[in-house]
Design a protein around this motif. Sequence first.
Motif, PDB file in Angstrom:
ATOM      1  N   ASN A  22     -13.287  -2.261   2.029  1.00  0.00           N
ATOM      2  CA  ASN A  22     -11.917  -2.162   1.713  1.00  0.00           C
ATOM      3  C   ASN A  22     -11.102  -1.348   2.251  1.00  0.00           C
ATOM      4  O   ASN A  22     -10.970  -1.642   3.569  1.00  0.00           O
ATOM      5  CB  ASN A  22     -12.122  -1.618  -0.018  1.00  0.00           C
ATOM      6  CG  ASN A  22     -12.667  -2.999  -1.117  1.00  0.00           C
ATOM      7  OD1 ASN A  22     -12.706  -3.992  -0.471  1.00  0.00           O
ATOM      8  ND2 ASN A  22     -13.535  -2.522  -1.950  1.00  0.00           N
ATOM      9  N   GLN A  23     -10.347  -0.266   1.774  1.00  0.00           N
ATOM     10  CA  GLN A  23      -9.380   0.472   2.579  1.00  0.00           C
ATOM     11  C   GLN A  23     -10.149   1.785   2.729  1.00  0.00           C
ATOM     12  O   GLN A  23      -9.275   2.729   3.123  1.00  0.00           O
ATOM     13  CB  GLN A  23      -8.040   0.551   2.097  1.00  0.00           C
ATOM     14  CG  GLN A  23      -7.372  -0.720   1.850  1.00  0.00           C
ATOM     15  CD  GLN A  23      -7.146  -1.297   3.479  1.00  0.00           C
ATOM     16  OE1 GLN A  23      -7.241  -0.761   4.235  1.00  0.00           O
ATOM     17  NE2 GLN A  23      -6.454  -2.462   3.280  1.00  0.00           N
ATOM     18  N   TRP A  61     -11.256 -13.578  -3.606  1.00  0.00           N
ATOM     19  CA  TRP A  61     -11.403 -13.386  -2.025  1.00  0.00           C
ATOM     20  C   TRP A  61     -10.272 -13.992  -1.569  1.00  0.00           C
ATOM     21  O   TRP A  61      -9.896 -15.086  -1.992  1.00  0.00           O
ATOM     22  CB  TRP A  61     -12.756 -13.874  -1.428  1.00  0.00           C
ATOM     23  CG  TRP A  61     -14.165 -13.391  -1.665  1.00  0.00           C
ATOM     24  CD1 TRP A  61     -14.623 -13.126  -2.562  1.00  0.00           C
ATOM     25  CD2 TRP A  61     -14.985 -12.976  -0.737  1.00  0.00           C
ATOM     26  NE1 TRP A  61     -15.785 -12.608  -2.383  1.00  0.00           N
ATOM     27  CE2 TRP A  61     -15.965 -12.214  -1.404  1.00  0.00           C
ATOM     28  CE3 TRP A  61     -14.911 -12.919   0.999  1.00  0.00           C
ATOM     29  CZ2 TRP A  61     -17.071 -12.089  -0.421  1.00  0.00           C
ATOM     30  CZ3 TRP A  61     -15.958 -12.557   1.756  1.00  0.00           C
ATOM     31  CH2 TRP A  61     -17.006 -11.861   0.837  1.00  0.00           C
ATOM     32  N   GLN A  71     -23.303 -15.995  -3.296  1.00  0.00           N
ATOM     33  CA  GLN A  71     -21.940 -16.724  -3.199  1.00  0.00           C
ATOM     34  C   GLN A  71     -22.204 -18.181  -3.041  1.00  0.00           C
ATOM     35  O   GLN A  71     -21.270 -18.801  -3.524  1.00  0.00           O
ATOM     36  CB  GLN A  71     -21.603 -16.253  -1.704  1.00  0.00           C
ATOM     37  CG  GLN A  71     -20.870 -14.924  -1.485  1.00  0.00           C
ATOM     38  CD  GLN A  71     -19.652 -14.970  -2.243  1.00  0.00           C
ATOM     39  OE1 GLN A  71     -19.673 -14.672  -3.702  1.00  0.00           O
ATOM     40  NE2 GLN A  71     -18.624 -14.773  -1.638  1.00  0.00           N
ATOM     41  N   PHE A  86     -19.449  -7.411   5.322  1.00  0.00           N
ATOM     42  CA  PHE A  86     -19.382  -8.313   4.273  1.00  0.00           C
ATOM     43  C   PHE A  86     -18.099  -8.094   3.246  1.00  0.00           C
ATOM     44  O   PHE A  86     -18.104  -6.989   2.816  1.00  0.00           O
ATOM     45  CB  PHE A  86     -20.708  -8.552   3.565  1.00  0.00           C
ATOM     46  CG  PHE A  86     -20.716  -9.761   2.534  1.00  0.00           C
ATOM     47  CD1 PHE A  86     -21.133 -11.028   3.030  1.00  0.00           C
ATOM     48  CD2 PHE A  86     -20.575  -9.434   1.312  1.00  0.00           C
ATOM     49  CE1 PHE A  86     -20.948 -12.015   2.160  1.00  0.00           C
ATOM     50  CE2 PHE A  86     -20.590 -10.575   0.384  1.00  0.00           C
ATOM     51  CZ  PHE A  86     -20.897 -11.743   0.862  1.00  0.00           C
ATOM     52  N   GLY A  87     -17.395  -9.166   3.403  1.00  0.00           N
ATOM     53  CA  GLY A  87     -16.053  -8.991   2.247  1.00  0.00           C
ATOM     54  C   GLY A  87     -14.951  -8.311   3.132  1.00  0.00           C
ATOM     55  O   GLY A  87     -14.916  -8.510   4.212  1.00  0.00           O
ATOM     56  N   SER A  88     -14.337  -7.304   2.454  1.00  0.00           N
ATOM     57  CA  SER A  88     -12.968  -6.715   2.955  1.00  0.00           C
ATOM     58  C   SER A  88     -13.364  -5.431   3.501  1.00  0.00           C
ATOM     59  O   SER A  88     -14.319  -4.686   3.163  1.00  0.00           O
ATOM     60  CB  SER A  88     -11.933  -6.722   2.135  1.00  0.00           C
ATOM     61  OG  SER A  88     -11.381  -7.809   1.523  1.00  0.00           O
ATOM     62  N   GLY A 108      -9.859  -5.640  -3.012  1.00  0.00           N
ATOM     63  CA  GLY A 108     -10.745  -6.135  -1.927  1.00  0.00           C
ATOM     64  C   GLY A 108     -11.185  -7.731  -2.312  1.00  0.00           C
ATOM     65  O   GLY A 108     -10.447  -8.249  -2.944  1.00  0.00           O
ATOM     66  N   SER A 109     -12.327  -7.944  -2.020  1.00  0.00           N
ATOM     67  CA  SER A 109     -13.052  -9.372  -2.461  1.00  0.00           C
ATOM     68  C   SER A 109     -14.057  -9.154  -3.461  1.00  0.00           C
ATOM     69  O   SER A 109     -14.538  -8.230  -3.448  1.00  0.00           O
ATOM     70  CB  SER A 109     -13.688  -9.664  -0.878  1.00  0.00           C
ATOM     71  OG  SER A 109     -13.153  -9.614   0.211  1.00  0.00           O
ATOM     72  N   TRP A 169     -10.205  -7.597   6.451  1.00  0.00           N
ATOM     73  CA  TRP A 169      -9.815  -8.453   5.440  1.00  0.00           C
ATOM     74  C   TRP A 169      -9.175  -9.738   5.903  1.00  0.00           C
ATOM     75  O   TRP A 169      -8.605  -9.803   6.841  1.00  0.00           O
ATOM     76  CB  TRP A 169      -8.486  -7.589   4.741  1.00  0.00           C
ATOM     77  CG  TRP A 169      -8.877  -6.252   4.113  1.00  0.00           C
ATOM     78  CD1 TRP A 169      -9.418  -5.093   4.576  1.00  0.00           C
ATOM     79  CD2 TRP A 169      -8.601  -5.992   2.718  1.00  0.00           C
ATOM     80  NE1 TRP A 169      -9.527  -4.143   3.603  1.00  0.00           N
ATOM     81  CE2 TRP A 169      -8.948  -4.840   2.163  1.00  0.00           C
ATOM     82  CE3 TRP A 169      -7.989  -6.862   1.725  1.00  0.00           C
ATOM     83  CZ2 TRP A 169      -8.877  -4.177   1.194  1.00  0.00           C
ATOM     84  CZ3 TRP A 169      -7.954  -6.314   0.493  1.00  0.00           C
ATOM     85  CH2 TRP A 169      -8.360  -4.967   0.016  1.00  0.00           C
ATOM     86  N   GLU A 170      -9.531 -10.562   5.189  1.00  0.00           N
ATOM     87  CA  GLU A 170      -9.343 -11.902   5.369  1.00  0.00           C
ATOM     88  C   GLU A 170      -7.685 -12.218   5.648  1.00  0.00           C
ATOM     89  O   GLU A 170      -7.216 -12.994   6.779  1.00  0.00           O
ATOM     90  CB  GLU A 170      -9.644 -13.040   4.323  1.00  0.00           C
ATOM     91  CG  GLU A 170     -11.196 -13.105   4.445  1.00  0.00           C
ATOM     92  CD  GLU A 170     -11.807 -13.887   3.280  1.00  0.00           C
ATOM     93  OE1 GLU A 170     -11.321 -13.804   2.278  1.00  0.00           O
ATOM     94  OE2 GLU A 170     -12.603 -14.799   3.728  1.00  0.00           O
ATOM     95  N   ASN A 203     -26.374 -11.482  -0.458  1.00  0.00           N
ATOM     96  CA  ASN A 203     -24.967 -11.918  -0.507  1.00  0.00           C
ATOM     97  C   ASN A 203     -24.717 -13.477  -0.299  1.00  0.00           C
ATOM     98  O   ASN A 203     -23.789 -13.889  -0.835  1.00  0.00           O
ATOM     99  CB  ASN A 203     -24.393 -11.216   0.858  1.00  0.00           C
ATOM    100  CG  ASN A 203     -24.149  -9.843   0.500  1.00  0.00           C
ATOM    101  OD1 ASN A 203     -24.142  -9.038  -0.531  1.00  0.00           O
ATOM    102  ND2 ASN A 203     -24.063  -9.054   1.966  1.00  0.00           N
ATOM    103  N   ASN A 215     -17.328  -8.155  -3.921  1.00  0.00           N
ATOM    104  CA  ASN A 215     -18.070  -9.166  -2.832  1.00  0.00           C
ATOM    105  C   ASN A 215     -18.610 -10.425  -3.257  1.00  0.00           C
ATOM    106  O   ASN A 215     -18.102 -11.172  -4.225  1.00  0.00           O
ATOM    107  CB  ASN A 215     -18.785  -8.227  -1.969  1.00  0.00           C
ATOM    108  CG  ASN A 215     -17.843  -7.365  -1.126  1.00  0.00           C
ATOM    109  OD1 ASN A 215     -16.570  -7.725  -0.871  1.00  0.00           O
ATOM    110  ND2 ASN A 215     -18.444  -6.366  -0.593  1.00  0.00           N
ATOM    111  N   ALA A 216     -20.045 -10.241  -3.465  1.00  0.00           N
ATOM    112  CA  ALA A 216     -20.895 -11.358  -3.976  1.00  0.00           C
ATOM    113  C   ALA A 216     -21.376 -11.163  -5.146  1.00  0.00           C
ATOM    114  O   ALA A 216     -21.993 -11.878  -5.787  1.00  0.00           O
ATOM    115  CB  ALA A 216     -22.019 -11.756  -2.851  1.00  0.00           C
ATOM    116  N   TYR A 222       1.036  -1.218   0.106  1.00  0.00           N
ATOM    117  CA  TYR A 222      -0.049   0.113   0.011  1.00  0.00           C
ATOM    118  C   TYR A 222       1.104   1.194   0.119  1.00  0.00           C
ATOM    119  O   TYR A 222       0.587   2.237  -0.792  1.00  0.00           O
ATOM    120  CB  TYR A 222      -0.890  -0.017   1.157  1.00  0.00           C
ATOM    121  CG  TYR A 222      -2.040  -0.982   1.352  1.00  0.00           C
ATOM    122  CD1 TYR A 222      -2.908  -1.122   0.163  1.00  0.00           C
ATOM    123  CD2 TYR A 222      -2.293  -1.900   2.310  1.00  0.00           C
ATOM    124  CE1 TYR A 222      -3.911  -1.827   0.016  1.00  0.00           C
ATOM    125  CE2 TYR A 222      -3.296  -2.864   2.097  1.00  0.00           C
ATOM    126  CZ  TYR A 222      -4.096  -3.115   1.141  1.00  0.00           C
ATOM    127  OH  TYR A 222      -4.900  -4.131   0.903  1.00  0.00           O
TER     128      TYR A 222
END
Lengths: 199, 191
Positions: free
Chosen positions: A143-144, B159, B70, A122-124, B120-121, A165-166, B66, B141-142, A35
């Motif tokens: 996200n960020q 992801w 998925q 949900f997600g990052s 991101g995802s 984030w995962e 979502n 995402n989804a 980053y």
Amino acid sequence: MSFELPQLPYAYDALEPMIDARTMEIHHTKHHAAYTSNLNNAIQGTELEGKTIEELLASISKLPVAVRNNGGGFFNHNLYWEIMSPGGAPQPEGDLQKAINSSFGSYDNFKEAFTKAALTRFGSGWAWLVKQGDSLVVSSTPNQDNPLMDVAEVKGSPILGIDVWEHAYYLKYQNRRPEYVDAFWKVINWDEVAKRFKG
Amino acid sequence: MAFELPALPYAKNALEPYISEKTIEFHYGKHHQAYVNNLNNLIPGTEFENADLETIVKKSEGGIFNNGAQVWNHTFYFFQFSASPATEPSGALKSAIDDSFGSFDTFKEAFTKAAATLFGSGWAWLVKDNTGKLNIVQTGNAGCPLREGLTPLMTCDVWEHAYYLDKQNLRPKYIEDFWKVLDWKVVEERF
């Protein structure tokens, strides 16, 4: 002047067993480093060079998406490393404690709201404790993004943040984000959060 | 009607060393399963209680979308792999790829870039539109191209859970290995 990847204020294994050394090292030397260098590449030779990160974030809607993604990633991880430490106070004290009580009713209510924000993003993304004047709110961003950005739904000054984030937890916790969030509470550096609250 | 996690058409270690057994165990056994369970828990008492999965993907919002999308995306993803894949398209699909992208190599480069740069995802997709033209799209995402009226032909899950145990931050390495287990026979059948 370019942005620099900060050193961590503790060793990579300092947050074991809550956050493992391998995760910390990859997170810092790979993700945060990327980053930082991508941010520098995005602003080098443009009129954005020389602006502070806060200035960039405040007008992010007008800037290239690479500045949003990498500037956010640079700032957010700086905060994340600093608001964690081994062996910190277990709960906020003093003025911060009072502000949490008056904004959320109790520390437990705040903890529940922040945990929920971290689990339901949900997600990052990130969950935040945000200072708005004298009061505090919980929010989350994708996200960020972060609350300093003019695009954020909830704007203000972030004083505590958790990376969901995962990459922040997958090597140790895999799909079990709730266990990571639970562990995070044990390594929060409340002195640093209080410092940010004072501003 | 409850949705069920479909059985994989290969063993969990079949995609080694490109996608590890451990990754499949978590990705399929935990993530995909959780989306199925969540969807089943969310739909009772809603208009989607008896809907098929495609309808849910196309019409729902929020948590139902979502989890429903998925479920669809992951089934679509897992079913395109094989331990002994056809590593290049042939026949009509090959012609369509040449027509739309110039060559298979040009397509592969463009798809790799789409998968590598989704921030991101999310997912990168090869899709067919209603004129038969092929395109590459990214969804966050989804997100699922069915919602835009497009026909998905293949997809890469970016992801971090799809590759973090095997490759950590090295998403490009995951995409490189993705090509080695992608079975173009399956993509041709979808086409």
